[in-house]
Design a protein around this motif. Sequence first.
Motif, short mmCIF file in Angstrom:
data_model
loop_
_atom_site.label_atom_id
_atom_site.label_comp_id
_atom_site.label_asym_id
_atom_site.label_seq_id
_atom_site.Cartn_x
_atom_site.Cartn_y
_atom_site.Cartn_z
N ASP A 71 0.93 -1.15 -0.19
CA ASP A 71 0.00 -0.02 -0.19
C ASP A 71 0.81 1.31 -0.12
OD1 ASP A 71 -2.32 -1.46 0.01
OD2 ASP A 71 -2.65 -1.35 2.19
N ALA A 72 1.91 1.30 0.78
CA ALA A 72 2.97 2.47 0.81
C ALA A 72 3.46 2.69 -0.63
CB ALA A 72 4.26 2.15 1.79
N ILE A 73 3.79 1.67 -1.26
CA ILE A 73 4.46 1.79 -2.72
C ILE A 73 3.17 2.48 -3.58
CG2 ILE A 73 5.14 0.70 -4.80
CD1 ILE A 73 6.60 -1.32 -2.93
N GLY A 138 8.65 -5.39 -4.09
CA GLY A 138 9.38 -4.30 -3.73
C GLY A 138 10.82 -4.50 -4.70
N SER A 139 11.46 -5.72 -4.93
CA SER A 139 12.41 -5.96 -5.62
C SER A 139 11.96 -5.70 -7.05
CB SER A 139 12.84 -7.30 -5.66
OG SER A 139 12.10 -8.29 -6.24
N ALA A 140 10.86 -5.77 -7.83
CA ALA A 140 10.52 -5.57 -9.12
C ALA A 140 10.39 -4.11 -9.34
CB ALA A 140 9.12 -6.10 -9.28
N TYR A 141 9.97 -3.31 -8.38
CA TYR A 141 10.06 -1.85 -8.31
C TYR A 141 11.36 -1.32 -8.31
CZ TYR A 141 4.67 -0.78 -8.25
OH TYR A 141 3.60 -0.85 -8.58
N TYR A 142 12.22 -1.80 -7.53
CA TYR A 142 13.59 -1.30 -7.56
C TYR A 142 14.40 -1.71 -8.98
CZ TYR A 142 18.63 -1.37 -6.53
OH TYR A 142 20.00 -1.10 -6.63
N CYS A 143 14.01 -2.84 -9.45
CA CYS A 143 14.72 -3.06 -10.79
C CYS A 143 14.24 -2.26 -11.93
CB CYS A 143 14.44 -4.59 -11.08
SG CYS A 143 15.61 -5.97 -10.02
N ASN A 144 12.88 -2.06 -11.92
CA ASN A 144 12.54 -0.87 -13.05
C ASN A 144 12.86 0.29 -12.58
OD1 ASN A 144 9.99 1.01 -13.71
ND2 ASN A 144 9.96 -0.68 -14.98
N ASN A 149 13.79 -1.96 -16.01
CA ASN A 149 13.40 -3.18 -16.26
C ASN A 149 11.81 -3.49 -16.17
OD1 ASN A 149 12.92 -6.16 -16.39
ND2 ASN A 149 15.04 -6.49 -15.55
N GLN A 150 11.11 -3.19 -17.15
CA GLN A 150 9.68 -3.49 -17.13
C GLN A 150 9.06 -4.77 -17.21
OE1 GLN A 150 8.05 -0.83 -20.07
NE2 GLN A 150 8.69 1.14 -19.12
N TRP A 151 9.63 -5.69 -17.67
CA TRP A 151 9.19 -7.02 -18.03
C TRP A 151 9.18 -7.57 -16.31
CZ3 TRP A 151 11.50 -11.48 -16.10
CH2 TRP A 151 13.18 -11.34 -15.97
N TYR A 152 10.11 -7.54 -15.45
CA TYR A 152 9.96 -8.16 -14.27
C TYR A 152 8.88 -7.43 -13.46
CZ TYR A 152 11.79 -9.42 -9.67
OH TYR A 152 11.87 -10.14 -8.23
N LEU A 153 8.94 -6.32 -13.45
CA LEU A 153 7.77 -5.41 -12.82
C LEU A 153 6.35 -6.08 -13.08
CD1 LEU A 153 6.68 -3.51 -10.94
CD2 LEU A 153 6.71 -1.83 -12.77
N ILE A 154 6.14 -6.45 -14.27
CA ILE A 154 4.97 -6.88 -14.96
C ILE A 154 4.79 -8.40 -14.50
CG2 ILE A 154 3.59 -7.54 -16.94
CD1 ILE A 154 4.63 -5.05 -18.43
N LEU A 155 5.73 -8.94 -14.59
CA LEU A 155 5.87 -10.57 -14.20
C LEU A 155 5.59 -10.57 -12.66
CD1 LEU A 155 6.15 -13.56 -14.78
CD2 LEU A 155 8.59 -13.11 -14.43
N SER A 156 6.25 -9.48 -11.85
CA SER A 156 5.99 -9.82 -10.49
C SER A 156 4.69 -9.69 -9.91
CB SER A 156 6.67 -8.54 -9.71
OG SER A 156 6.17 -7.27 -10.01
N GLY A 157 3.89 -8.90 -10.89
CA GLY A 157 2.36 -8.76 -10.48
C GLY A 157 1.88 -10.32 -10.47
N ALA A 158 2.21 -10.97 -11.75
CA ALA A 158 1.67 -12.37 -11.68
C ALA A 158 1.89 -13.14 -10.57
CB ALA A 158 1.79 -12.78 -13.04
N ILE A 159 3.33 -13.34 -10.35
CA ILE A 159 3.92 -13.99 -9.42
C ILE A 159 3.36 -13.66 -7.83
CG2 ILE A 159 6.02 -14.98 -8.08
CD1 ILE A 159 7.42 -14.27 -10.66
N THR A 223 14.91 4.11 -2.40
CA THR A 223 13.63 3.97 -1.47
C THR A 223 13.09 2.17 -1.55
OG1 THR A 223 13.00 5.99 -2.14
CG2 THR A 223 11.33 4.47 -1.10
N TYR A 224 13.22 1.49 -2.53
CA TYR A 224 12.70 0.62 -2.88
C TYR A 224 13.30 -0.80 -2.06
CZ TYR A 224 9.86 2.62 -6.30
OH TYR A 224 9.21 3.54 -7.00
#
Length: 494
Positions: A71-73, A138-144, A149-159, A223-224
């Motif tokens: 929620d904070a993110i 959190g790790s996906a937002y950091y990588c993006n 790295n957008q693909w990991y952020l989108i994949l993280s949503g599914a995982i 921050t992430y």
Amino acid sequence: MADVKSPVSSPRDEEPRYPETQQAELTDLPHGIDVEQYRATVPRWKRIWQHSLTQMILLSIQAFCGPAMSDAITGLGGGGLATPQVSNISTAIRYAMLAVALTWEIPPSVCFLGGPIVNKIGVKWALVIGSMSFPIQGSAYYCNSKFGNQWYLILSGAISGIGTACWYVAEAGAIMTLAPSGARGKYLALWIVSRNLGQLVGGAINLAKNHEKGTEGGISPDTYVAFVIIESLALPFALLIVPFESVVRSDGTKIVTAETLSTKQELRRIAKTVTSRLIILSSLWALWSFFYSGSWSTYLGIYFSVRTRALSSLVSPFFCIVGCFGLGFILDMKGLSQRRRAQIGLYTVIILNVGVYIWSIIMQVKFDHHNPGHIDWDDGIYAKSFLPYFFVQTTGPLSQSYMYWLLSSFATDAQENVRNGAAFRCIEAVGQAVAYGMNTQTTSDPIIGFGVTFGLLGAAIIPMIMLVNSTPDQIPADVVAEQQNAAREKLEGA
């Protein structure tokens, strides 16, 4: 009738069993315990560990580390990224997968509505599985933010959506089951407040790293890192959860549990739950209860500067803490029947939300006529434009806390709370997925989301009034326990 189990003799309890004579004494009262005997035979550390408040605190800490950090993110507006589009796509996928994971059988860890797996492996291990997925976001937002790295952020949503589904089902069942009947409102307030305290800590981190005026683009990548660390702390606290059968409530009562069912039987019970009057009448409320988050997050991301978005995630939880405990006291008032408390709670939540929605729509209409750009906290327009977001961060959680209190008023045992909570969570997730999906285009007008949210609330009111007016004056699980007590006493006197 439910088969009530002793809190100190669970077949899954790995601790040494007490002598049979002591066990018999401790289980003389199906719904309660011999307090003096319990204190004399159970070590103090174990009594504290098994206490319902301790278990609620452990659950609340996990909510602090997991959903609260998420929620904070989200509270940064578009996840704190330079543009909210990719964040909204990821969040929409996350809730879509969460809804699918709660709805369809996905071997080996998530099953239809989550009920069979949670009732099969127990709340503890469902929480453990779910808590392991928290750091992924959190790790996906950091990588993006760091590497684009957008693909990991989108994949993280599914995982994370699939993993979190397990945790959400277990959490929903636990928060409706752990509290003694006279303190459910306050226990639920503790849970809601813990989620907002997590956002408070996350907001402090955000503001400390993003307080410079004139910063453009997204939140600092560092921050992430702090979010990932906190999200990782949920796992050890999940491991400290005990089975429902081992919990002793603060009023000396035990949790009413039913005997374990086969997966086929569980699926039949879930099908019955989904088509029950309780879930049908509350479904629109469930769809609406989290729907606000997508539109208001986009509103924050479009119209506010980076440091103002960071400040928002710090100050937004403050009033929620007061509001949730205030609602908790209303719902626990002893001078009113449970039905009357349910009615007062419903009208309180509706009136507060309607006021916030009208304010938000008025502000958005003004912005449609004159775009204010990125509002900073020292701008004259800041207060009146930010306050709708501030208040919706209170009225939204109030509606969720109230609904779980209401659902727990209808349950006959802990397993039914899990099924009801899973069904409600599934519909919530669908609402969140649709809400964020509506906001995947940054050019879309937030007023559309505001209007849809307002409309859903209006559509939910009549079914909810029908449901609330049928609220039993006593929790069915307590009635079952009293009947078992009476039957036991009759047999002993014969």
